[in-house]
Scaffold this motif. Structure first.
Motif, PDB file in Angstrom:
ATOM      1  N   LEU A  45       0.832  -1.209   0.000  1.00 33.88           N
ATOM      2  CA  LEU A  45       0.000   0.000   0.000  1.00 33.88           C
ATOM      3  C   LEU A  45       0.864   1.255   0.000  1.00 33.88           C
ATOM      4  CD1 LEU A  45      -2.692  -1.059   2.644  1.00 33.88           C
ATOM      5  CD2 LEU A  45      -3.042  -0.903   0.167  1.00 33.88           C
ATOM      6  N   TRP A  57       1.096   4.039  -2.975  1.00 33.15           N
ATOM      7  CA  TRP A  57       0.776   5.446  -2.726  1.00 33.15           C
ATOM      8  C   TRP A  57       1.953   6.350  -3.079  1.00 33.15           C
ATOM      9  CZ3 TRP A  57      -3.623   7.808  -2.366  1.00 33.15           C
ATOM     10  CH2 TRP A  57      -3.650   9.141  -1.945  1.00 33.15           C
ATOM     11  N   SER A  58       3.171   5.894  -2.806  1.00 36.12           N
ATOM     12  CA  SER A  58       4.344   6.714  -3.123  1.00 36.12           C
ATOM     13  C   SER A  58       4.502   6.899  -4.628  1.00 36.12           C
ATOM     14  CB  SER A  58       5.611   6.083  -2.530  1.00 36.12           C
ATOM     15  OG  SER A  58       5.968   4.898  -3.230  1.00 36.12           O
ATOM     16  N   CYS A 104      -7.086   2.129   0.313  1.00 37.36           N
ATOM     17  CA  CYS A 104      -5.909   1.800   1.117  1.00 37.36           C
ATOM     18  C   CYS A 104      -6.269   1.728   2.597  1.00 37.36           C
ATOM     19  CB  CYS A 104      -4.814   2.840   0.896  1.00 37.36           C
ATOM     20  SG  CYS A 104      -3.990   2.759  -0.712  1.00 37.36           S
ATOM     21  N   LEU A 120      -8.531   6.094  -4.031  1.00 39.81           N
ATOM     22  CA  LEU A 120      -7.493   5.124  -3.697  1.00 39.81           C
ATOM     23  C   LEU A 120      -7.140   5.228  -2.219  1.00 39.81           C
ATOM     24  CD1 LEU A 120      -5.408   2.982  -4.485  1.00 39.81           C
ATOM     25  CD2 LEU A 120      -3.869   4.845  -5.151  1.00 39.81           C
ATOM     26  N   ALA A 121      -7.168   6.443  -1.670  1.00 43.88           N
ATOM     27  CA  ALA A 121      -6.882   6.617  -0.245  1.00 43.88           C
ATOM     28  C   ALA A 121      -7.866   5.826   0.610  1.00 43.88           C
ATOM     29  CB  ALA A 121      -6.930   8.101   0.116  1.00 43.88           C
ATOM     30  N   TRP A 149      -1.656   8.313   3.093  1.00 47.50           N
ATOM     31  CA  TRP A 149      -2.830   8.607   2.261  1.00 47.50           C
ATOM     32  C   TRP A 149      -3.964   9.270   3.046  1.00 47.50           C
ATOM     33  CZ3 TRP A 149      -1.194   3.419   2.958  1.00 47.50           C
ATOM     34  CH2 TRP A 149      -1.873   2.729   3.970  1.00 47.50           C
ATOM     35  N   GLN A 171      -1.646   7.149   8.202  1.00 47.52           N
ATOM     36  CA  GLN A 171      -0.827   6.755   7.066  1.00 47.52           C
ATOM     37  C   GLN A 171      -0.719   7.895   6.051  1.00 47.52           C
ATOM     38  OE1 GLN A 171       0.870   3.850   7.047  1.00 47.52           O
ATOM     39  NE2 GLN A 171       0.007   3.534   9.100  1.00 47.52           N
ATOM     40  N   THR A 200       1.869   6.835  -6.820  1.00 47.97           N
ATOM     41  CA  THR A 200       0.676   7.440  -7.424  1.00 47.97           C
ATOM     42  C   THR A 200       0.261   8.713  -6.700  1.00 47.97           C
ATOM     43  OG1 THR A 200      -0.768   6.031  -6.074  1.00 47.97           O
ATOM     44  CG2 THR A 200      -0.173   5.223  -8.270  1.00 47.97           C
ATOM     45  N   GLY A 201      -0.022   8.612  -5.407  1.00 51.15           N
ATOM     46  CA  GLY A 201      -0.449   9.771  -4.640  1.00 51.15           C
ATOM     47  C   GLY A 201      -1.846  10.222  -5.009  1.00 51.15           C
ATOM     48  N   PRO A 202      -2.271  11.359  -4.468  1.00 50.29           N
ATOM     49  CA  PRO A 202      -3.650  11.809  -4.674  1.00 50.29           C
ATOM     50  C   PRO A 202      -3.940  12.318  -6.077  1.00 50.29           C
ATOM     51  CG  PRO A 202      -2.405  13.438  -3.424  1.00 50.29           C
ATOM     52  CD  PRO A 202      -1.513  12.240  -3.559  1.00 50.29           C
TER      53      PRO A 202
END
Length: 364
Positions: free
Chosen positions: A108, A112-113, A332, A328-329, A358, A356, A115-117
């Motif tokens: 996860l 996230w690293s 996750c 996605l956040a 996200w 976390q 893709t991110g928001p």
């Protein structure tokens, strides 16, 4: 009605839901391209569904672009999902991710690293869109129950169950103290993905019980995966507020301190008793109020297929500039809390979750 064309990555059991939905709702959806890693499976997929399938991501993106695919549904194993989602994000291609987006916390965090928001990724967490759950959420969100402080969910496994708990309680990314235990009890085996049982066989049914204490709100998770298919294991729901509660398909609330009101959440189907509209769910009513209306009639779809179709509809709106619906956040966070439940059970101790990367600001 504008038809949405999308692509699909993966060709397994879950991917077939999307293919059936597109076939049942040709005015709403079409599948323009498919990606399956093994060339033989890609050819078999094309023969079965009539959709061009390739086995390389670059070729898939080219075909998806030529077919006018608005987004791609990623229906692969949890181990493969993160890398594909990141690759699609890096290519600027919107993705609807099947759950979970990664198998563990490390996965996860890596996803996230990468893709991110900013990445145009939404999650196909469909349970809130299943008709009866959607009706319960509508009633719980109407204020009739007052402030909802407790949700006891025995209706879906792991991250799906967590998603319902969070939605019903209005929880965003708040931390929780989680306690859990796993039990195993004998059960006569029922149907599975391959069909009905062929003989009487006793198996061990594993059940996870967990409490998610968010301070002022409590989630109780209780599920055995046999509930998805078993003829003798059902689902249960209890949602409580200070003015009322929903127990499965029954609701009670206070209109005034001395005036309780009662309602049954009832499915309304077409096609009964000589009705000639077709056989499909029209919606869910509670008392005299429609709490859910089926936007996909008269197609014959199961509750889960209706929910997946709703995820597709919302993804189409999102890629056309509409609002996000399940980030996605959030996906996750669901998986993070589900992993924490499993950890609490395995280590036989309370697990305190931590914020976390996200996490967004608290919901309230």
């Amino acid at each position: 009605m504008n038809r949405t064309v999308f692509g699909i990555i993966g060709g397994g059991w879950r991917a077939e839901f999307y293919m059936r939905i597109a076939r049942a709702l040709p005015g709403h959806f079409a599948v323009g391209a498919a990606l399956l890693r093994e060339p033989a499976k890609a050819r078999a997929f094309t023969e079965r569904w009539g959709v061009p399938a390739v086995s390389e991501l670059s070729a898939y993106l080219e075909r998806a672009g030529a077919a006018g695919c608005a987004f791609s549904v990623v229906c692969v194993s949890r181990d493969a999902s993160g890398g594909l989602l990141a690759a699609l994000a890096e290519a600027g291609h919107p993705a609807l991710a099947e759950t979970p987006p990664a198998p563990d916390l490390a996965g996860l965090l890596e996803l996230w690293s990468r893709t991110g928001p900013a990445a145009r990724i939404q999650v196909a967490e469909q349970y809130a869109y299943q008709p009866m759950h959607a009706a319960r959420l509508a009633l719980a969100g109407s204020g009739r129950l007052g402030a909802v402080t407790q949700a006891q969910i025995s209706a879906a496994h792991d991250y799906h169950g967590v998603s319902l708990i969070r939605r019903l309680l209005g929880i965003g990314f708040e931390d929780a103290e989680i306690r859990a235990r796993e039990f195993a009890f004998p059960l006569i085996q029922g149907p599975d993905r391959s069909g009905p049982p062929r003989s009487e066989t006793q198996v061990l049914s594993k059940q996870l019980l967990a409490t998610l204490d968010f301070g002022d709100r409590l989630g109780v998770y209780d599920f055995a995966k046999d509930q998805y298919f078993s003829w003798v294991r059902g689902n249960r729901m209890l949602i409580r507020g200070d003015r009322g509660e929903i127990t499965d398909e029954r609701a009670v609330w206070l209109e005034a301190f001395d005036a309780p009101a009662y309602a049954e959440l009832r499915r309304i189907d077409a096609g009964h008793g000589g009705n000639l509209e077709g056989f499909f769910l029209q919606g869910i009513v509670g008392g005299s109020e429609w709490l859910y209306r089926n936007p996909f009639g008269p197609a014959r779809l199961s509750d889960d297929e209706l929910a997946v179709a709703e995820s597709l509809r919302r993804m189409a709106s999102y890629t056309a500039g509409g609002p996000p619906f399940y980030s996605l956040a959030e996906g996750c966070q669901d998986q993070y809390l589900a992993l924490a439940m499993r950890r609490a059970a395995a280590e036989d101790r309370a697990v305190i979750t931590a914020r976390q990367p996200w996490a967004e600001p608290p919901s309230r």
